[in-house]
Design an enzyme around this catalytic site. Structure first.
Site, PDB file in Angstrom:
ATOM      1  N   SER A  30     -18.874  38.796  14.007  1.00 46.60           N
ATOM      2  CA  SER A  30     -18.139  37.604  14.446  1.00 46.60           C
ATOM      3  C   SER A  30     -17.029  37.952  15.426  1.00 46.60           C
ATOM      4  O   SER A  30     -16.326  37.081  15.913  1.00 46.60           O
ATOM      5  CB  SER A  30     -17.536  36.889  13.230  1.00 46.60           C
ATOM      6  OG  SER A  30     -16.752  37.792  12.465  1.00 46.60           O
ATOM      7  N   ASN A 117     -11.861  38.361   2.361  1.00 45.93           N
ATOM      8  CA  ASN A 117     -12.088  36.962   1.985  1.00 45.93           C
ATOM      9  C   ASN A 117     -10.793  36.146   1.968  1.00 45.93           C
ATOM     10  O   ASN A 117     -10.747  35.037   2.500  1.00 45.93           O
ATOM     11  CB  ASN A 117     -12.788  36.884   0.627  1.00 45.93           C
ATOM     12  CG  ASN A 117     -14.167  37.524   0.660  1.00 45.93           C
ATOM     13  OD1 ASN A 117     -14.645  37.892   1.729  1.00 45.93           O
ATOM     14  ND2 ASN A 117     -14.792  37.672  -0.497  1.00 45.93           N
ATOM     15  N   THR A 162     -13.030 -10.717  23.165  1.00 45.92           N
ATOM     16  CA  THR A 162     -13.772 -10.433  21.933  1.00 45.92           C
ATOM     17  C   THR A 162     -15.242 -10.579  22.335  1.00 45.92           C
ATOM     18  O   THR A 162     -15.563 -11.430  23.178  1.00 45.92           O
ATOM     19  CB  THR A 162     -13.430 -11.410  20.782  1.00 45.92           C
ATOM     20  OG1 THR A 162     -13.757 -12.726  21.192  1.00 45.92           O
ATOM     21  CG2 THR A 162     -11.956 -11.347  20.402  1.00 45.92           C
ATOM     22  N   HIS A 163     -16.080  -9.763  21.776  1.00 44.81           N
ATOM     23  CA  HIS A 163     -17.504  -9.732  22.149  1.00 44.81           C
ATOM     24  C   HIS A 163     -17.674  -9.505  23.657  1.00 44.81           C
ATOM     25  O   HIS A 163     -18.668  -9.917  24.244  1.00 44.81           O
ATOM     26  CB  HIS A 163     -18.229 -11.014  21.743  1.00 44.81           C
ATOM     27  CG  HIS A 163     -17.920 -11.452  20.347  1.00 44.81           C
ATOM     28  ND1 HIS A 163     -18.624 -10.994  19.255  1.00 44.81           N
ATOM     29  CD2 HIS A 163     -16.959 -12.270  19.867  1.00 44.81           C
ATOM     30  CE1 HIS A 163     -18.111 -11.537  18.145  1.00 44.81           C
ATOM     31  NE2 HIS A 163     -17.097 -12.306  18.491  1.00 44.81           N
ATOM     32  N   SER A 284     -19.968  11.600  44.807  1.00 43.27           N
ATOM     33  CA  SER A 284     -21.397  11.817  44.614  1.00 43.27           C
ATOM     34  C   SER A 284     -21.901  12.699  45.737  1.00 43.27           C
ATOM     35  O   SER A 284     -21.398  12.619  46.864  1.00 43.27           O
ATOM     36  CB  SER A 284     -22.109  10.473  44.618  1.00 43.27           C
ATOM     37  OG  SER A 284     -23.455  10.641  45.003  1.00 43.27           O
ATOM     38  N   LYS A 290     -19.016   6.752  46.682  1.00 41.60           N
ATOM     39  CA  LYS A 290     -18.722   6.788  45.244  1.00 41.60           C
ATOM     40  C   LYS A 290     -17.423   7.502  44.882  1.00 41.60           C
ATOM     41  O   LYS A 290     -17.073   8.513  45.463  1.00 41.60           O
ATOM     42  CB  LYS A 290     -19.861   7.493  44.485  1.00 41.60           C
ATOM     43  CG  LYS A 290     -21.171   6.744  44.468  1.00 41.60           C
ATOM     44  CD  LYS A 290     -21.092   5.396  43.776  1.00 41.60           C
ATOM     45  CE  LYS A 290     -21.038   5.513  42.277  1.00 41.60           C
ATOM     46  NZ  LYS A 290     -22.271   6.031  41.697  1.00 41.60           N
ATOM     47  N   ASN A 292     -16.255   8.405  41.080  1.00 42.33           N
ATOM     48  CA  ASN A 292     -16.681   8.241  39.689  1.00 42.33           C
ATOM     49  C   ASN A 292     -15.615   8.693  38.698  1.00 42.33           C
ATOM     50  O   ASN A 292     -14.993   9.730  38.896  1.00 42.33           O
ATOM     51  CB  ASN A 292     -17.953   9.054  39.442  1.00 42.33           C
ATOM     52  CG  ASN A 292     -19.099   8.600  40.319  1.00 42.33           C
ATOM     53  OD1 ASN A 292     -19.214   7.416  40.611  1.00 42.33           O
ATOM     54  ND2 ASN A 292     -19.924   9.533  40.744  1.00 42.33           N
ATOM     55  N   GLU A 297     -15.446   9.644  31.317  1.00 44.93           N
ATOM     56  CA  GLU A 297     -16.853   9.714  30.890  1.00 44.93           C
ATOM     57  C   GLU A 297     -17.109  10.977  30.084  1.00 44.93           C
ATOM     58  O   GLU A 297     -17.771  10.960  29.043  1.00 44.93           O
ATOM     59  CB  GLU A 297     -17.786   9.678  32.107  1.00 44.93           C
ATOM     60  CG  GLU A 297     -17.882   8.302  32.745  1.00 44.93           C
ATOM     61  CD  GLU A 297     -18.658   8.330  34.050  1.00 44.93           C
ATOM     62  OE1 GLU A 297     -19.595   9.143  34.191  1.00 44.93           O
ATOM     63  OE2 GLU A 297     -18.321   7.545  34.951  1.00 44.93           O
ATOM     64  N   TYR A 324     -16.694  33.086  -2.298  1.00 44.48           N
ATOM     65  CA  TYR A 324     -16.947  33.289  -0.869  1.00 44.48           C
ATOM     66  C   TYR A 324     -18.410  33.604  -0.612  1.00 44.48           C
ATOM     67  O   TYR A 324     -19.055  34.350  -1.346  1.00 44.48           O
ATOM     68  CB  TYR A 324     -16.093  34.453  -0.328  1.00 44.48           C
ATOM     69  CG  TYR A 324     -16.389  34.747   1.132  1.00 44.48           C
ATOM     70  CD1 TYR A 324     -15.741  34.056   2.143  1.00 44.48           C
ATOM     71  CD2 TYR A 324     -17.369  35.689   1.487  1.00 44.48           C
ATOM     72  CE1 TYR A 324     -16.042  34.297   3.476  1.00 44.48           C
ATOM     73  CE2 TYR A 324     -17.665  35.931   2.819  1.00 44.48           C
ATOM     74  CZ  TYR A 324     -16.998  35.225   3.806  1.00 44.48           C
ATOM     75  OH  TYR A 324     -17.298  35.452   5.125  1.00 44.48           O
ATOM     76  N   LYS A 332     -15.954  29.043  12.116  1.00 42.75           N
ATOM     77  CA  LYS A 332     -14.985  29.276  13.189  1.00 42.75           C
ATOM     78  C   LYS A 332     -15.325  28.611  14.509  1.00 42.75           C
ATOM     79  O   LYS A 332     -14.483  27.939  15.116  1.00 42.75           O
ATOM     80  CB  LYS A 332     -14.786  30.767  13.386  1.00 42.75           C
ATOM     81  CG  LYS A 332     -14.026  31.337  12.223  1.00 42.75           C
ATOM     82  CD  LYS A 332     -13.968  32.822  12.212  1.00 42.75           C
ATOM     83  CE  LYS A 332     -13.705  33.270  10.796  1.00 42.75           C
ATOM     84  NZ  LYS A 332     -14.775  32.863   9.842  1.00 42.75           N
TER      85      LYS A 332
HETATM   86  N1  ARG Z   1     -15.852  37.620   9.187  1.00 40.68           N
HETATM   87  C1  ARG Z   1     -15.806  37.119   7.863  1.00 40.68           C
HETATM   88  C2  ARG Z   1     -15.666  35.597   7.879  1.00 40.68           C
HETATM   89  O1  ARG Z   1     -15.379  35.077   8.859  1.00 40.68           O
HETATM   90  C3  ARG Z   1     -14.670  37.735   7.121  1.00 40.68           C
HETATM   91  C4  ARG Z   1     -14.853  37.764   5.644  1.00 40.68           C
HETATM   92  C5  ARG Z   1     -15.953  38.685   5.327  1.00 40.68           C
HETATM   93  N2  ARG Z   1     -16.076  38.900   3.941  1.00 40.68           N
HETATM   94  C6  ARG Z   1     -17.167  39.465   3.402  1.00 40.68           C
HETATM   95  N3  ARG Z   1     -17.168  39.608   2.142  1.00 40.68           N
HETATM   96  N4  ARG Z   1     -18.191  39.794   4.119  1.00 40.68           N
HETATM   97  O2  ARG Z   1     -15.834  34.931   6.905  1.00 40.68           O
END
Ligand code: ARG
Length: 465
Positions: A30, A117, A162-163, A284, A290, A292, A297, A324, A332
């Site tokens: 991650s 965790n 309204t409407h 455009s 145009k 826009n 939007e 967990y 995230k």
């Molecule tokens: N990158 C993990 C998360 O976002 C961190 C926690 C990981 N914990 C584990 N027991 N693998 O949740």
């Protein structure tokens, strides 16, 4: 054991006998999105180290080393020089590894009494608290900008719908203040969510707490949390606060989207109530004429992705047993994207609100079509003693006659109007004007210009709090 694996295996020891494949590594990592949490991760670690030292769990010298190492890491990150390694999976392990490189054993002691965790749950809460504070500040600016525009248009008359049919005249100031109210409630929702975000998970460790004599309240105080999470299993596993935030963000974006729809419509040459500054519009590539309204939007479109994130997070959570699970790593990106989308949208809308040009003549001309003062005529008859239902019926006949004669109620002669009710007298014409109509709605929440000014004063007082 390959060199690469040696690096990663350091995180959880010799328990493993074969390396993960590159695909698995990429799939489970991650770091390339959670590195956004880096400064919050460091903040949490410093508070944890301070408490460990105060409790005699690590030495004061170790704590000093951790602080020294973290200071350097922070400057490396801020300078864009920190080397993020996929092999080290996430932001937490990347920072811890670098700390150990810099300060040795003290770095290895930082994780005492803690787990990733409770660490990640703390980081997200710190991140979200800051994001909510930014959103609250921007909501304030947007409400301020809309209030300024409302003040300049406290007397500007437009048709209220309204409407999507002309209903009754209102002032443009009053219409804008409706959004100021909506964004005010959005701020309330965000502030309320912040209370539940602002609780400390750290100390829950992996799931059950820790055998070390930690002081969670001390860490909470250091980090500015209002309380600790009172159950360790809950602390590491639930992301309801993130869901709640995304729900509040969805409602906020829904309001933005409604306003966008109006801006787009008002800017259409067929309606022409306003113009939006060129810097929020594009042309455009094929049609030279145009201009826009791209920004509103896109905001209307981006509302969909925030709703999507809300659904994503709800679904992410629904099947997870305590405590967990790695599923939670998926919280995230939706959260970050929600925050980015809301922040950018609020910034751009605040700027756009001050770049709106109002076309009062077009608004007025539109208000004069569609018998916007028909209700005023009915109310007039009621005040002369006719029951409301009968008045409603009499005016309906008058409107029908106007339709045939292709004129407005105010353009009918008194004689002609009296055919629909003998109660009608010369004073009716004051009631049938647009100004008379709006000025008559003179109570809290009404569209009368002096009520609009009173509402503006109320909002200004709120914004100054
Ligand atoms: N990158 C993990 C998360 O976002 C961190 C926690 C990981 N914990 C584990 N027991 N693998 O949740």
């Amino acid at each position: 054991m390959t060199d690469q694996f040696a690096k990663k295996a350091e995180a959880w020891s010799a328990r493993f006998s074969e390396p993960v494949s590159d695909l698995v590594k990429r799939y489970t990592a991650s770091v390339f999105f959670d590195k956004r949490l880096a400064l919050f991760d460091i903040q949490g670690s410093l508070a944890h180290a301070e408490m460990l030292a105060a409790q005699g769990i690590i030495s004061a010298a170790d704590r000093a080393e951790i602080e020294r190492g973290m200071a350097q890491i922070r400057s490396e990150i801020e300078a864009g020089q920190f080397e993020w390694l996929l092999d080290l999976e996430d932001v937490h392990l990347n920072i811890e590894k670098r700390l150990t490189e810099l300060v040795g054993d003290a770095g290895k002691r930082l994780h005492t009494g803690r787990s990733r965790n409770d660490q990640v749950a703390t980081d997200i809460r710190l991140y979200m608290r800051a994001a909510i504070d930014d959103i609250l500040a921007l909501l304030r600016s947007l409400r301020g900008a809309l209030t300024d525009l409302a003040e300049r248009n406290a007397d500007t008359i437009m048709p209220g719908f309204t409407h999507l049919q002309v209903a009754q005249p209102v002032t443009f100031g009053h219409h804008l203040l409706a959004y100021v109210e909506m964004f005010g409630r959005d701020a309330e929702r965000m502030a309320d969510t912040r209370r539940r975000v602002n609780r400390l998970p750290l100390g829950a460790a992996a799931l059950a707490g820790t055998t070390f004599p930690i002081d969670r309240l001390r860490v909470a105080r250091t980090l500015g949390f209002e309380d600790v999470c009172h159950n360790s299993l809950d602390a590491v596993s639930d992301r309801d606060f993130a869901i709640e935030f995304t729900a509040a963000a969805s409602v906020l974006m829904m309001h933005i989207s409604r306003m966008s729809e109006e801006l787009v419509t008002w800017m259409s040459p067929r309606i022409g109530f306003i113009d939006i500054a060129d810097r929020f519009c594009t042309g455009s590539s094929i049609m030279p004429q145009k201009k826009n309204p791209d920004v509103p939007e896109l905001a209307r479109g981006k509302t969909g992705r925030v709703y999507g994130h809300l659904m994503g997070l709800l679904t992410l959570m629904k099947g997870q047993p305590l405590a967990y699970n790695k599923d939670n790593q998926e919280d995230k990106e939706p959260l970050f994207d929600t925050v980015d989308t809301v922040l950018d949208t609020l910034r751009i809308f605040t700027d756009m609100a001050s770049g709106i040009t109002v076309k009062p003549d077009n608004m007025r001309a539109a208000a004069l079509q569609g018998y916007a003062t028909a209700t005023d005529l009915a109310d007039y008859l009621v005040k002369k003693g006719l029951p409301f239902r009968d008045a409603h019926e009499a005016v309906a006949h008058a409107v029908r006659a106007c339709d045939d004669a292709k004129c407005d109620l105010s353009e009918m002669s008194l004689e002609r109007l009296r055919e629909f009710s003998p109660l009608i007298e010369q004073d009716v014409f004051a009631v049938l004007t647009l100004e008379g109509s709006v000025a008559a709605r003179d109570h809290v929440g009404g569209t009368a210009p002096n009520q609009v000014r009173a509402a503006i004063a109320r909002v200004r007082a709120q914004l100054a709090e």
